[in-house]
Design a protein around this motif. Sequence first.
Motif, PDB file in Angstrom:
ATOM      1  N   LEU A 190      88.983  39.825  55.031  1.00  0.00           N
ATOM      2  CA  LEU A 190      87.813  40.033  54.179  1.00  0.00           C
ATOM      3  C   LEU A 190      86.554  39.429  54.793  1.00  0.00           C
ATOM      4  O   LEU A 190      85.465  39.996  54.709  1.00  0.00           O
ATOM      5  CB  LEU A 190      88.035  39.420  52.793  1.00  0.00           C
ATOM      6  N   THR A 198      81.634  39.242  52.352  1.00  0.00           N
ATOM      7  CA  THR A 198      82.540  38.588  51.397  1.00  0.00           C
ATOM      8  C   THR A 198      82.175  37.129  51.173  1.00  0.00           C
ATOM      9  O   THR A 198      81.823  36.414  52.118  1.00  0.00           O
ATOM     10  CB  THR A 198      83.991  38.656  51.901  1.00  0.00           C
ATOM     11  N   SER A 210      83.611  41.019  47.529  1.00  0.00           N
ATOM     12  CA  SER A 210      83.282  41.714  48.776  1.00  0.00           C
ATOM     13  C   SER A 210      82.440  42.941  48.483  1.00  0.00           C
ATOM     14  O   SER A 210      82.721  43.682  47.527  1.00  0.00           O
ATOM     15  CB  SER A 210      84.553  42.152  49.499  1.00  0.00           C
TER      16      SER A 210
END
Length: 214
Positions: A190, A198, A210
Amino acid sequence: MIVGERLRTYINSLDMGNTPLLEEIEQYALSSGVPVIRKEMQSFIKVLLALCAPKRILEVGTAIGFSTLLMCEYSPCESEIVTIENYEKRIPLAKENFSRAGREKQITLLEGDAGQVLKKLEDPFDLIFMDAAKGQYIHWLPDVMRLMKKGGVLVSDNVLQEGDIIESHYLVERRNRTIYKRMREYLYELKHNPQLLTTILPLGDGVTISVKQE
């Protein structure tokens, strides 16, 4: 524990609560051992809905429909919500709660394994809420990203594992090590995926937000 219990209790004491039906469903869930999003997460989702005003929402992990109905109730527009659940015993309760709330036309409940269901979905979503089997987040991510609109938001709940995520692999209970490893992979992806922006917040048991970049 991510945030001190006294501080968490104080913050939650300021909360004004939800609708009577949501309060009833939450109390049933807590007394029956059904997982339900925490008070601080409920407050966060309400604010996020107000900011994003999503028209289409995808939820991975329905349980008995509490968070689904929370998003229905507090979204500033009449959002269309698609929610996925695999646990057969909870599906009838979720359907009953949707009916009691009069939200059957607004909610589509898809039954089955999320990994398989996600692959069959095609239309993009403005907001995706992940709150199911934590060890599967990393495996679901490619389809989740495919289903995110540009500028869409992905919220992943319970990502810090009560603080275990920062411990050495050897200090984590053996039965939790696979989830621990996969969640660390998920968080890394992420934060490092060029398509995503994120942030990780120590809210509840940890949450990520995110945004899919243009």
